[in-house]
Design a protein around this motif. Structure first.
Motif, short mmCIF file in Angstrom:
data_model
loop_
_atom_site.label_atom_id
_atom_site.label_comp_id
_atom_site.label_asym_id
_atom_site.label_seq_id
_atom_site.Cartn_x
_atom_site.Cartn_y
_atom_site.Cartn_z
N LYS A 14 9.21 -28.00 86.36
CA LYS A 14 10.66 -27.79 86.44
C LYS A 14 11.26 -28.29 87.75
O LYS A 14 12.37 -28.82 87.77
N SER A 17 10.29 -32.45 87.97
CA SER A 17 11.09 -33.29 87.07
C SER A 17 12.51 -33.46 87.61
O SER A 17 13.12 -34.53 87.45
N GLU A 18 13.04 -32.43 88.25
CA GLU A 18 14.36 -32.55 88.86
C GLU A 18 14.33 -33.54 90.02
O GLU A 18 15.26 -34.35 90.19
N GLN A 144 14.60 -19.36 86.17
CA GLN A 144 13.93 -19.82 84.94
C GLN A 144 12.81 -18.89 84.49
O GLN A 144 12.35 -18.99 83.35
N ALA A 148 10.59 -18.65 81.05
CA ALA A 148 9.26 -19.24 81.20
C ALA A 148 8.16 -18.23 80.92
O ALA A 148 7.09 -18.58 80.39
N THR A 172 16.43 -25.90 89.76
CA THR A 172 17.17 -27.13 89.97
C THR A 172 17.63 -27.26 91.42
O THR A 172 17.65 -28.35 92.00
N GLU A 286 22.55 -23.04 80.87
CA GLU A 286 21.37 -22.87 80.02
C GLU A 286 21.66 -22.04 78.77
O GLU A 286 20.74 -21.51 78.15
#
Length: 296
Positions: A14, A17-18, A144, A148, A172, A286
């Motif tokens: 998470k 990837s950001e 998250q 998760a 993020t 979200e």
């Protein structure tokens, strides 16, 4: 202007990837994604990112991955092997001439009642001892986590903390600071960033979710020892999950000092161009995934 080569370890997670998404659009930065499996290589290539084979459990894959790299993001898995994995990367990076390491750690609380906080501090100390320019990022609880770890489900929101108030951060936002540090290493040289910008107990989070999603969520008390037994039965790392269990127990007893501390929002804005995410903003962004978690 010369190009800056950046390696992202943990590129599929998470935070990683950001970082990939933010850095891949910047000029004069060559982004390399360290991948355990090359099955997703084409996905990264389509973003202009170079995939490289990198398995933290296979020491032979690390030297080639760090060769020619200027800055790297060090982000390991949630196991006690983070100590071994991090040392392998740091040693190979030293040999390869890497200049700057951005490390994703854990809570910056100075105590070590929670063992993995101490593991991360040892890693940070080793990075410094080896002479790298460094940026240590120390996030508090990820927002998250409620999805998760399955805490948000059709029955309500699991509460492992009793009445404790936690400091929370959007993953993020951690990725945004990491991206800024990797892209502009001189501005972040030898800095420690504690990352937590909104506070709330589990009851507060449930109430906010209920308000924003037009739900009536209840909280579901769970003994951290039962949580631990459940995740171990599913194959989670026993040593690491014992740390998480202990943190929940200490939180519930009010024994972690400054568990609800928040940090400099203006500094975050100066670094990223925006303010950090609040719970309300996170829920709005979200919304679909949160509603799916409740509906499953």
């Amino acid at each position: 202007m010369s190009t800056h080569n950046v390696l992202v370890i943990g590129a599929t997670g998470k935070v990683g990837s950001e970082v990939i998404n933010q850095l891949s659009t910047q000029e004069n930065i060559n982004v390399f994604a360290g991948l355990r499996s090359m099955a997703r290589a084409e996905e990264f290539k389509s973003k202009g990112v170079t995939p490289v084979a990198l398995d933290l459990d296979d020491a032979d894959t690390i030297p080639g991955a760090v060769e020619g790299i200027d800055s790297l993001l060090l982000l390991t898995g949630y196991t006690v092997d983070m100590m071994k994995q991090s040392k392998r990367v740091i040693d190979a990076a030293k040999t390869a001439g890497v200049k700057h390491i951005v490390h994703i750690g854990a809570s910056g609380n100075d105590t070590t009642e929670v063992s993995h906080w101490g593991w991360h501090k040892m890693i940070e100390a080793y990075i410094e001892q080896q002479g790298f320019d460094y940026t240590h990022l120390q996030p508090e609880a990820f927002m998250q986590n409620i999805t998760a770890f399955g805490w948000l489900n059709p029955n309500g929101l699991v509460n492992l903390l009793k009445e404790a108030v936690w400091s929370w951060v959007d993953a993020t936002d951690v990725g945004a600071i990491a991206s800024a540090a990797l892209a502009r290493p001189e501005e972040f040289k030898n800095q420690v960033w504690r990352l937590g910008y909104d506070t709330g107990s589990i009851q507060h989070v449930a109430d906010t979710l209920s308000k924003e999603l037009a739900l009536n969520l209840t909280t579901l008390p769970l003994d951290p020892n039962d949580f631990y037994a459940g995740v171990i039965s599913q194959g989670a790392d026993a040593a690491y999950m014992a740390c998480i269990r202990d943190q929940f127990l200490l939180n519930g007893e009010g024994k972690i000092i400054n568990a609800d501390a928040t940090f400099d929002k203006e500094a975050f804005k100066q670094a990223t161009g925006r303010y950090p995410t609040t719970w309300t903003q996170f829920i709005e962004r979200e919304k679909e995934s949160l509603l799916r978690a409740v509906a499953q």
